[in-house]
Design a protein around this motif. Structure first.
Motif, mmCIF file in Angstrom:
data_model
loop_
_atom_site.group_PDB
_atom_site.id
_atom_site.type_symbol
_atom_site.label_atom_id
_atom_site.label_comp_id
_atom_site.label_asym_id
_atom_site.label_seq_id
_atom_site.Cartn_x
_atom_site.Cartn_y
_atom_site.Cartn_z
ATOM 1 N N VAL A 144 0.853 -1.193 0.000
ATOM 2 C CA VAL A 144 0.000 0.000 0.000
ATOM 3 C C VAL A 144 0.889 1.242 0.000
ATOM 4 O O VAL A 144 2.021 1.220 0.459
ATOM 5 N N MET A 145 0.347 2.331 -0.541
ATOM 6 C CA MET A 145 1.068 3.593 -0.556
ATOM 7 C C MET A 145 0.859 4.285 0.796
ATOM 8 O O MET A 145 -0.278 4.547 1.181
ATOM 9 N N LYS A 146 1.936 4.537 1.482
ATOM 10 C CA LYS A 146 1.824 5.167 2.794
ATOM 11 C C LYS A 146 1.890 6.689 2.693
ATOM 12 O O LYS A 146 1.322 7.389 3.508
ATOM 13 N N GLY A 147 2.639 7.173 1.740
ATOM 14 C CA GLY A 147 2.794 8.613 1.640
ATOM 15 C C GLY A 147 3.853 8.981 0.623
ATOM 16 O O GLY A 147 4.242 8.147 -0.190
ATOM 17 N N VAL A 148 4.304 10.224 0.718
ATOM 18 C CA VAL A 148 5.288 10.716 -0.246
ATOM 19 C C VAL A 148 6.396 11.445 0.502
ATOM 20 O O VAL A 148 6.118 12.194 1.447
ATOM 21 N N GLU A 149 7.639 11.203 0.108
ATOM 22 C CA GLU A 149 8.749 12.001 0.613
ATOM 23 C C GLU A 149 8.970 13.104 -0.403
ATOM 24 O O GLU A 149 9.229 12.810 -1.585
ATOM 25 N N VAL A 150 8.838 14.351 0.008
ATOM 26 C CA VAL A 150 8.954 15.471 -0.933
ATOM 27 C C VAL A 150 10.270 16.205 -0.656
ATOM 28 O O VAL A 150 10.562 16.558 0.496
ATOM 29 N N PHE A 151 11.075 16.374 -1.702
ATOM 30 C CA PHE A 151 12.351 17.065 -1.584
ATOM 31 C C PHE A 151 12.207 18.441 -2.225
ATOM 32 O O PHE A 151 11.880 18.533 -3.413
ATOM 33 N N PHE A 152 12.456 19.517 -1.442
ATOM 34 C CA PHE A 152 12.291 20.877 -1.959
ATOM 35 C C PHE A 152 13.614 21.434 -2.481
ATOM 36 O O PHE A 152 14.693 20.928 -2.147
ATOM 37 N N THR A 153 13.471 22.475 -3.299
ATOM 38 C CA THR A 153 14.669 23.065 -3.925
ATOM 39 C C THR A 153 15.621 23.681 -2.891
ATOM 40 O O THR A 153 16.818 23.797 -3.126
ATOM 41 N N ASP A 154 15.087 24.062 -1.723
ATOM 42 C CA ASP A 154 15.970 24.644 -0.707
ATOM 43 C C ASP A 154 16.707 23.588 0.106
ATOM 44 O O ASP A 154 17.358 23.873 1.097
ATOM 45 N N GLY A 155 16.599 22.310 -0.293
ATOM 46 C CA GLY A 155 17.331 21.238 0.380
ATOM 47 C C GLY A 155 16.533 20.580 1.499
ATOM 48 O O GLY A 155 16.956 19.576 2.061
#
Lengths: 267, 277
Positions: B231-242
């Protein structure tokens, strides 16, 4: 053994063989080259009594040796080469998942090459007779055919054992290569085995081809009937009857062992 | 139809030398006690990472390998040591496009294997199968000239023409396009419902087959694991500011407020017990 299981192998091998036309043309031409080489070689050498005992000249002697020893090579090498090729093609496991017995599988591997070899022998002898003056005495030629069958079968036993060794150890060609070379040295393919030093000569008696070539030369070149060569034939028949069942049993055991180890398709 | 109990298999590799070291016998365990049941009229799936033992299990069922321990019960008889019986009742798609003769045409290949597999067969059966699998117009093409998708379908045709009771499919849909997959899946769904038939399938894309499977087994390190689903638990989001933020599936909309600043996203998956299996 059911022929309808063998025929597809023959069709497959014929189709594969003819799909390489260049190879087909060059292998046909090589027969002519071989004949030329030994024709001119025979003109350059003087033959002794040891050759004259079997043949009127060196060309006749050596052509019989070459033609029939290639049948020996086929018996020795075809099965192991087929196993190797099927393994590398990835088809070996698929063949074994067919409703086919071990004997049928071995016959399938062998039949096309055997037919090809018989045709090759006939072509070599015919060309040698028509273009190079080979004189054959065909009055009892069926004796040579029987010799050929049993020489082939006795060497086939070694070939099947070699294929079994390949299945288990993944290496076997050096064994076949060694037997092949030793066969040429000791059994009188290019020169009579009587020319070997007396201490080496006993080794010649271990090779079926020694008896086969002696019988075939005496029959085809000197017109010897079965009564004069039956001893050589009996040795070959005896050897075949002992070795062939043993080699098939060994091959079956190698297949079973490889199934247990899980190494059927590895090479 | 087939009950597998405590099936074990260890590969034995005989190697005398590895470099200058004497090795001798090396044992690589592949199955460490698998239990599994293949039921009549059902499509059973095998899931697991590489090295889980899926192919080994399939090869044993196809009669290509012999197990070391355990039992395979078929019609009330243990056939674990009789590969010929397993061979007879199974049709095997091994996922190897090399397992054909590339100098022969597709039709010549299938005729060759039919003669090997069966004592009696008709060309018309072969033609019908080619039609079903969309291979009819390529039947006279040299096998080496077929596309990967066609080769995969040819494997399926070969296995089906053997008239097996159990169809064993190891990665059968690799290289087959979506529309062909749909046609083949529908065909197999009907095929399995005929008398005394079953399908065992393994695929890395098992999630695509989820709605198609009747039962699913998960394997890992040669063992059964709990029946699970991803199952999909969530998303790890990487932003441009690191910076990075982990967002569960229910709160993804919050991250979307900064969507122009997102550098990359990584899905977080987890295997959980599937109580419906």
């Amino acid at each position: 053994m059911r022929m309808f299981k063998i025929l597809p192998f023959i069709k497959r091998d014929l189709k594969t063989f003819t799909s390489y036309p260049v190879s087909m043309i060059f292998s046909s031409l090589s027969v002519f080259l071989t004949l030329f080489i030994f024709y001119f070689l025979s003109k350059a050498i003087t033959v002794g009594d040891s050759i004259l005992a079997y043949a009127p000249d060196y060309f006749s002697f050596v052509i019989i040796g070459i033609a029939f020893s290639s049948a020996v090579s086929t018996g020795l090498n075809t099965i192991s080469a087929s196993v190797r090729t099927e393994q590398s093609r990835g088809t070996f496991e698929m063949l074994l998942s067919g409703r086919i017995t071990t004997v049928e599988l071995l016959a399938g591997f062998l039949t096309f090459d055997t037919i090809f070899e018989i045709v090759r022998i006939i072509v070599i002898l015919t060309l040698a007779a028509f273009f190079f003056g080979l004189k054959l005495n065909l009055s009892h030629c069926w004796v040579s055919a029987v010799f050929l069958i049993f020489t082939f079968l006795s060497f086939l036993s070694f070939g099947i054992i070699s294929a079994g060794v390949i299945i288990i150890t993944k290496r076997g060609d050096p064994v076949s290569f060694f037997i092949n070379q030793a066969n040429i040295l000791f059994s009188g393919v290019y020169f009579p085995y009587e020319n070997l030093p007396s201490w080496l000569r006993p080794i010649s008696y271990l090779f079926p081809t020694t008896y086969a070539l002696k019988g075939i030369r005496m029959n085809l070149l000197m017109g010897a009937p079965i009564g004069e060569v039956y001893r050589e034939l009996l040795i070959l028949v005896g050897l075949t009857l002992v070795m062939l069942p043993l080699s098939i049993a060994f091959f079956q055991a190698a297949l079973n062992r490889s199934r247990r180890w899980g190494t059927l398709s590895t090479y | 139809m087939i009950k597998i109990k405590d099936l074990q298999k260890t590969y034995v590799i005989h190697k005398l030398f590895d470099g200058f070291n004497i090795v001798g016998k090396k044992k690589v365990p592949a199955l460490n006690g698998i239990d599994l049941e293949i039921k009549k009229g059902m499509i059973t799936g095998l899931v697991g990472p590489n090295g889980a033992g899926k192919t080994t299990l399939m090869k044993i069922l196809a009669g290509i390998l012999i197990a070391d321990e355990g039992s395979i019960e078929y019609l009330g008889r243990d056939v674990v040591n009789t590969p010929d019986i397993l061979n007879d009742i199974t049709g095997w798609v091994n996922g190897e496009e090399r397992s054909f003769y590339w100098r022969l045409t597709l039709m010549e290949n299938l005729r060759f294997f039919m003669a090997l597999f069966l004592d009696e067969w008709r060309d018309s059966d072969l033609e019908d199968m080619l039609k079903v699998l969309g291979l009819e117009e390529f039947k006279n093409r040299a096998f080496r000239m077929l596309s990967s998708g066609m080769k995969a379908r040819a494997q399926l045709a070969r296995a089906l023409l053997k008239q097996p009771k159990i169809l064993i499919l190891d990665e059968p849909f690799t290289n087959i396009d979506q529309s062909s997959r749909k046609v083949i899946k529908e065909f197999l769904k009907k095929w399995v419902l005929e008398e005394d038939r079953a399908i065992l399938i393994s695929s890395h894309h098992i999630e695509e087959l989820e709605d198609w499977l009747d039962k699913r087994y998960s394997l890992k390190d040669g063992r059964n694991t709990e029946n699970t689903k991803t199952v999909m638990k969530g998303v790890e989001v990487f932003f441009t500011d690191g910076t990075k933020e982990t967002i569960d599936m229910g709160r993804i909309s919050r991250a979307l407020g900064r969507s122009d600043e997102i550098r990359k996203c990584k899905l977080i998956k987890e295997d959980v017990l599937d109580e419906n299996v």
